[in-house]
Design a protein around this motif. Structure first.
Motif, short mmCIF file in Angstrom:
data_model
loop_
_atom_site.label_atom_id
_atom_site.label_comp_id
_atom_site.label_asym_id
_atom_site.label_seq_id
_atom_site.Cartn_x
_atom_site.Cartn_y
_atom_site.Cartn_z
N LYS A 49 37.50 37.19 35.11
CA LYS A 49 36.44 36.36 34.53
C LYS A 49 36.94 35.61 33.29
CE LYS A 49 32.76 39.15 36.50
NZ LYS A 49 32.24 38.12 37.43
N PHE A 62 31.56 32.99 39.77
CA PHE A 62 31.37 34.44 39.89
C PHE A 62 32.55 35.05 40.62
CE2 PHE A 62 29.70 38.10 42.41
CZ PHE A 62 29.38 38.94 41.36
N TYR A 63 33.34 35.86 39.89
CA TYR A 63 34.43 36.60 40.53
C TYR A 63 33.85 37.83 41.19
CZ TYR A 63 38.55 39.47 41.24
OH TYR A 63 39.52 40.28 41.81
N ILE A 101 34.70 38.97 27.42
CA ILE A 101 34.52 37.73 28.19
C ILE A 101 33.78 36.68 27.36
CG2 ILE A 101 33.60 36.73 30.31
CD1 ILE A 101 33.57 39.64 31.45
N VAL A 103 29.96 31.51 33.43
CA VAL A 103 30.54 32.61 34.21
C VAL A 103 29.49 33.69 34.41
CG1 VAL A 103 32.37 34.35 34.30
CG2 VAL A 103 32.82 32.10 33.27
N VAL A 124 28.24 37.56 35.68
CA VAL A 124 28.78 38.91 35.71
C VAL A 124 27.70 39.91 36.09
CG1 VAL A 124 28.33 39.29 33.24
CG2 VAL A 124 30.12 40.62 34.40
N ASN A 134 38.45 42.96 37.00
CA ASN A 134 37.28 42.07 36.99
C ASN A 134 37.16 41.31 35.68
OD1 ASN A 134 36.56 42.83 39.58
ND2 ASN A 134 34.99 44.29 38.92
#
Length: 362
Positions: free
Chosen positions: A126, A107-108, A165, A142, A144, A122
């Protein structure tokens, strides 16, 4: 709430002039210790006020700017965050998998975004970590938040950015036994319908996606039934946001009871027939045991469902589950914008008030 905090310019000790909030921080652990699962009205209100205060701190740009540059709070970043870069996140994921047989969801961090350039940053971050996970031969998993990819600016942006993404994840190719997906986190109640809608739209377009539902929401039983019928991947969490009794369970005992009822659905024989994939995200060992017993009873094998936990929170429990042969995943945040994530982790459990006092009072 955050706007009421008296700041000392350029210095730690942010709560020294706010005696009321200091008093609340100091009293919360004792109030929560005096009750078990059966909260009384005062404790329930304390929990909601605490969570609301922490959400306010998470969303305050002013607080975040000071906290993320203060040495007094650096230990929070080290506890709950893998590092500042995608490389840090992937390195932690490699370490967890190779040494503990624990998978990761990367998780960014960068929540509550209100600028288009931050949205694009963002999305690119990702995508970057998805590609790095592929190169490392790990699950391309991933997470979001819709607010990360444009919901607060223009809700119409979210679908397109999510597709960007998810396309990278879909084209990455699946390793044996891998679980590759774009996991939609669930934020506060105002985001329930938008998050479910974008998940369903991408799922209908055959993108690899998954959805988070919250046990504290009254609507989650109906939402879970719908997702089971769709054969979705669903992560069940307790829920870290404050909400009223008209839409949410406000007593911890009721949330736990609803968690069990939802797990009953997720691990039912009917769910298995639709290829539904259950993800039980909790640190409660009693719920772990309940899940494993129910899974065996209904014919679910390890690997046909999974547990998920948070980096920095009871990792010994995660390791113990992995040793038992269960599929376990840690939610692994990375990035420089770490304050909102860390303070929400504290907000999930008022007994963490001492951690907050240590970071804010200095």
């Amino acid at each position: 709430m955050a706007d009421t905090i008296a700041f000392q310019q350029g210095r730690p000790g942010l709560l020294k002039k706010n005696a009321a909030l200091q008093k609340m921080v100091q009293k919360v652990p004792g109030q929560l210790r005096r009750v078990g699962d059966d909260e009384d009205g005062t404790t329930c209100m304390t929990r909601r006020l605490w969570q609301s205060a922490m959400i306010g701190l998470a969303r305050s740009a002013r607080v975040k700017s000071i906290m993320q540059t203060s040495r007094a709070t650096s230990f929070l970043a080290k506890k709950y965050v893998a590092g500042a870069t995608a490389s840090d996140g992937v390195c932690r994921a490699i370490e967890l998998f190779e040494h503990e047989n624990i998978r990761s969801s990367l998780f960014y961090m960068g929540e509550y975004v209100d600028r288009l350039d931050r949205v694009e940053q963002n999305v690119e971050s990702k995508i970057l970590v998805a590609r790095a996970l592929r190169e490392a031969s790990l699950d391309i998993h991933v997470s979001v938040d819709p607010t990360q990819i444009g919901h607060h600016i223009a809700p119409g942006l979210v679908h397109e950015r999510a597709v960007n993404i998810a396309t990278v994840i879909r084209h990455a190719g699946a390793q044996k036994d891998s679980v590759n997906c774009l996991m939609f986190d669930m934020e506060d109640a105002s985001l329930n319908d938008p998050t479910i809608n974008v998940h369903n739209a991408l799922q209908d377009e055959r993108y690899p996606v998954a959805l988070t539902l919250q046990a504290y929401m009254l609507r989650s039983m109906a939402d879970m039934r719908h997702q089971i019928a769709r054969g979705s991947r669903v992560r069940l969490v307790k829920g870290a946001f404050a909400a009223g009794r008209d839409i949410a369970y406000t007593r911890l005992a009721d949330v736990k009871q609803n968690s069990r009822a939802l797990i009953d659905l997720m691990l039912s024989r009917e769910a298995k027939e639709t290829n539904f994939y259950p993800i039980i995200a909790t640190h409660d060992t009693r719920l772990h045991d309940y899940t494993v017993e129910l899974a065996r009873k209904n014919g679910w094998k390890p690997g046909e469902y999974e547990f998920e936990m948070l980096l920095g929170v009871r990792e010994d429990v995660a390791r113990a589950l992995a040793v038992r042969g269960e599929r376990v995943r840690l939610y692994v945040p990375f990035g420089r914008d770490w304050w909102p994530h860390a303070i929400r982790r504290i907000g999930e459990n008022p007994s963490n008030a001492l951690l907050l006092a240590r970071s804010l009072v200095g």
